[in-house]
Design a protein around this motif. Structure first.
Motif, PDB file in Angstrom:
ATOM      1  N   LEU B  18      10.308  -4.049   3.757  1.00  0.00           N
ATOM      2  CA  LEU B  18       9.152  -4.018   2.401  1.00  0.00           C
ATOM      3  C   LEU B  18       8.133  -5.115   2.732  1.00  0.00           C
ATOM      4  O   LEU B  18       7.057  -5.163   2.689  1.00  0.00           O
ATOM      5  CB  LEU B  18       9.808  -4.062   1.203  1.00  0.00           C
ATOM      6  CG  LEU B  18       8.994  -4.172   0.075  1.00  0.00           C
ATOM      7  CD1 LEU B  18       8.281  -2.763  -0.118  1.00  0.00           C
ATOM      8  CD2 LEU B  18       9.706  -4.290  -1.335  1.00  0.00           C
ATOM      9  N   SER B  22       4.388  -5.020   3.463  1.00  0.00           N
ATOM     10  CA  SER B  22       3.175  -5.723   2.712  1.00  0.00           C
ATOM     11  C   SER B  22       2.358  -6.318   3.485  1.00  0.00           C
ATOM     12  O   SER B  22       1.072  -6.418   3.131  1.00  0.00           O
ATOM     13  CB  SER B  22       3.760  -6.411   1.733  1.00  0.00           C
ATOM     14  OG  SER B  22       4.650  -7.543   1.961  1.00  0.00           O
ATOM     15  N   LEU B  31      -4.022  -1.252   1.475  1.00  0.00           N
ATOM     16  CA  LEU B  31      -3.585  -1.553  -0.074  1.00  0.00           C
ATOM     17  C   LEU B  31      -4.147  -2.583  -0.569  1.00  0.00           C
ATOM     18  O   LEU B  31      -4.337  -3.748   0.089  1.00  0.00           O
ATOM     19  CB  LEU B  31      -2.186  -1.166   0.137  1.00  0.00           C
ATOM     20  CG  LEU B  31      -1.411   0.117   0.181  1.00  0.00           C
ATOM     21  CD1 LEU B  31       0.172  -0.226   0.339  1.00  0.00           C
ATOM     22  CD2 LEU B  31      -1.673   1.105  -0.784  1.00  0.00           C
ATOM     23  N   GLU B  34      -2.850  -5.898  -5.760  1.00  0.00           N
ATOM     24  CA  GLU B  34      -2.089  -5.376  -6.990  1.00  0.00           C
ATOM     25  C   GLU B  34      -1.182  -4.404  -6.679  1.00  0.00           C
ATOM     26  O   GLU B  34      -0.014  -4.361  -7.306  1.00  0.00           O
ATOM     27  CB  GLU B  34      -3.201  -4.761  -7.992  1.00  0.00           C
ATOM     28  CG  GLU B  34      -4.468  -5.874  -8.424  1.00  0.00           C
ATOM     29  CD  GLU B  34      -5.369  -6.115  -7.636  1.00  0.00           C
ATOM     30  OE1 GLU B  34      -5.515  -5.691  -6.498  1.00  0.00           O
ATOM     31  OE2 GLU B  34      -6.439  -6.596  -8.421  1.00  0.00           O
ATOM     32  N   ILE B  35      -1.351  -3.486  -5.849  1.00  0.00           N
ATOM     33  CA  ILE B  35      -0.534  -2.353  -5.659  1.00  0.00           C
ATOM     34  C   ILE B  35       0.944  -2.884  -4.949  1.00  0.00           C
ATOM     35  O   ILE B  35       1.903  -2.484  -5.473  1.00  0.00           O
ATOM     36  CB  ILE B  35      -1.164  -1.497  -4.584  1.00  0.00           C
ATOM     37  CG1 ILE B  35      -2.303  -0.656  -5.089  1.00  0.00           C
ATOM     38  CG2 ILE B  35       0.049  -0.034  -4.323  1.00  0.00           C
ATOM     39  CD1 ILE B  35      -2.017   0.049  -6.312  1.00  0.00           C
ATOM     40  N   ILE B  36       0.504  -3.839  -3.776  1.00  0.00           N
ATOM     41  CA  ILE B  36       1.576  -4.488  -3.383  1.00  0.00           C
ATOM     42  C   ILE B  36       2.584  -5.252  -4.490  1.00  0.00           C
ATOM     43  O   ILE B  36       3.815  -5.190  -4.328  1.00  0.00           O
ATOM     44  CB  ILE B  36       1.284  -5.170  -2.203  1.00  0.00           C
ATOM     45  CG1 ILE B  36       0.811  -4.609  -1.024  1.00  0.00           C
ATOM     46  CG2 ILE B  36       2.508  -6.239  -1.806  1.00  0.00           C
ATOM     47  CD1 ILE B  36      -0.170  -5.192  -0.179  1.00  0.00           C
ATOM     48  N   ALA B  38       2.946  -4.721  -7.341  1.00  0.00           N
ATOM     49  CA  ALA B  38       3.419  -3.979  -8.410  1.00  0.00           C
ATOM     50  C   ALA B  38       4.771  -3.271  -7.710  1.00  0.00           C
ATOM     51  O   ALA B  38       5.746  -3.136  -8.202  1.00  0.00           O
ATOM     52  CB  ALA B  38       2.585  -2.717  -8.669  1.00  0.00           C
ATOM     53  N   ILE B  39       4.592  -2.781  -6.394  1.00  0.00           N
ATOM     54  CA  ILE B  39       5.553  -2.166  -5.678  1.00  0.00           C
ATOM     55  C   ILE B  39       6.815  -3.168  -5.754  1.00  0.00           C
ATOM     56  O   ILE B  39       8.002  -3.106  -5.967  1.00  0.00           O
ATOM     57  CB  ILE B  39       5.508  -1.939  -4.383  1.00  0.00           C
ATOM     58  CG1 ILE B  39       4.631  -0.870  -4.398  1.00  0.00           C
ATOM     59  CG2 ILE B  39       6.687  -1.600  -3.568  1.00  0.00           C
ATOM     60  CD1 ILE B  39       3.758  -0.151  -3.116  1.00  0.00           C
ATOM     61  N   ILE B  40       6.429  -4.505  -5.254  1.00  0.00           N
ATOM     62  CA  ILE B  40       7.595  -5.732  -5.265  1.00  0.00           C
ATOM     63  C   ILE B  40       8.318  -5.758  -6.544  1.00  0.00           C
ATOM     64  O   ILE B  40       9.323  -5.733  -6.689  1.00  0.00           O
ATOM     65  CB  ILE B  40       6.856  -6.842  -4.844  1.00  0.00           C
ATOM     66  CG1 ILE B  40       6.196  -6.791  -3.349  1.00  0.00           C
ATOM     67  CG2 ILE B  40       7.970  -8.069  -4.759  1.00  0.00           C
ATOM     68  CD1 ILE B  40       7.121  -6.860  -2.281  1.00  0.00           C
ATOM     69  N   ILE B  42       8.618  -3.549  -9.005  1.00  0.00           N
ATOM     70  CA  ILE B  42       9.422  -2.524  -9.502  1.00  0.00           C
ATOM     71  C   ILE B  42      10.826  -2.655  -8.709  1.00  0.00           C
ATOM     72  O   ILE B  42      11.684  -2.332  -9.095  1.00  0.00           O
ATOM     73  CB  ILE B  42       8.662  -1.486  -9.094  1.00  0.00           C
ATOM     74  CG1 ILE B  42       7.609  -1.242 -10.298  1.00  0.00           C
ATOM     75  CG2 ILE B  42       9.483  -0.053  -9.346  1.00  0.00           C
ATOM     76  CD1 ILE B  42       6.693   0.132  -9.967  1.00  0.00           C
ATOM     77  N   VAL B  43      10.717  -2.753  -7.315  1.00  0.00           N
ATOM     78  CA  VAL B  43      11.841  -2.734  -6.533  1.00  0.00           C
ATOM     79  C   VAL B  43      12.923  -4.143  -7.015  1.00  0.00           C
ATOM     80  O   VAL B  43      14.001  -3.570  -7.186  1.00  0.00           O
ATOM     81  CB  VAL B  43      11.275  -3.010  -5.237  1.00  0.00           C
ATOM     82  CG1 VAL B  43      12.717  -3.330  -4.063  1.00  0.00           C
ATOM     83  CG2 VAL B  43      10.735  -1.711  -4.373  1.00  0.00           C
TER      84      VAL B  43
END
Lengths: 136, 136
Positions: B18, B22, B31, B34-36, B38-40, B42-43
């Motif tokens: 991950l 990123s 990407l 912000e998206i990255i 957000a993913i971090i 959530i994970v």
DNA sequence: TTTTAGTTCATACTAAAGTACCAAAATGGT
DNA sequence: ACCATTTTGGTACTTTAGTATGAACTAAAA
């Protein structure tokens, strides 16, 4: 309920600040991307643990927590409560006395008072009632 | 134990992937930051919830289930177990007898056998041990 | 069928548990 | 300092718990 709303409000505020800070830090190149990701990760990990603990407490752990207020309501004194713990550990009056450095007579007095306060006829019944009231 | 090590190994591997992803995504501008984030977020939130749930299960939910195998291993008979339940309900020998339609003498015999099988000196200690062994 | 394990119950005993009552210290707050 | 409560502990007593032993009955396994 009010407390929950307050906590969530502060949480969202903190996250927005963190978000803005990370963007600013990236643009101005004050911090490396790794550091920011690490901070985000730690913060959200902590939030995950916290939220989960809260929700589980409401459903499963209620019976594990001691209701100190009820102990006071029943007018159970400190020493009486210590004796109750001794009983729950399966100790005899003599052994409880040794543990608390008092005589067996004293323990008997405490036990007797405890039983009447818990409305129990025996120490085993006292245990059952105490568990039911969530004071042990 | 082996399971725990395996899970943690896979977890660390996934995080490293991950992490690299990123960085790559950022450099190649595929990407948005912000998206990255957000993913971090959530994970790690999910990991926090997962870890917490696992650790709580080990401590609180196992103790709710009765270990029938252990009852057999201890050679505790049906009737003796019924008496044990009576004890855990805070009943006297007389009351247990009334409940099971036998004399107090019989209950005393069962209690005595039960105590030696559980290696207990008193009925309260038997309760403590039985809870520890998860048979009540 | 004999054996084994479980259940039942009794007697006689000892050991704890529990009650009732009293009274002296210690503690903590007003 | 005074008051209320807690903590302590004693005596004397009753009740319950627990042990030891023996014995009868049952049901299932060998």
């Amino acid at each position: 309920m009010k407390k929950t709303i307050l906590v969530f409000g502060l949480l969202i505020l903190a996250l927005l600040l963190l978000f803005q800070f990370s963007k600013y830090a990236l643009v101005s190149n004050n911090l490396k991307i790794e550091i920011i990701i690490a901070i985000i990760a730690i913060v959200f990990f902590a939030i995950g643990v916290f939220i989960n603990k809260k929700s589980l407490h409401k459903h499963n752990l209620v019976s594990k927590e001691i209701d100190h207020k009820k102990i006071k309501d029943l007018e159970i004194s400190n020493r009486e409560y210590e004796v109750l713990i001794g009983i729950s550990e399966g100790l005899s009056n003599k052994e409880i006395g040794d543990k608390l450095f008092v005589s067996e007579s004293t323990v008997k007095t405490h036990v007797s008072n405890l039983l009447s306060k818990l409305n129990a006829k025996r120490r085993t019944q006292a245990l059952q009632i105490a568990k039911d009231l969530q004071i042990i």
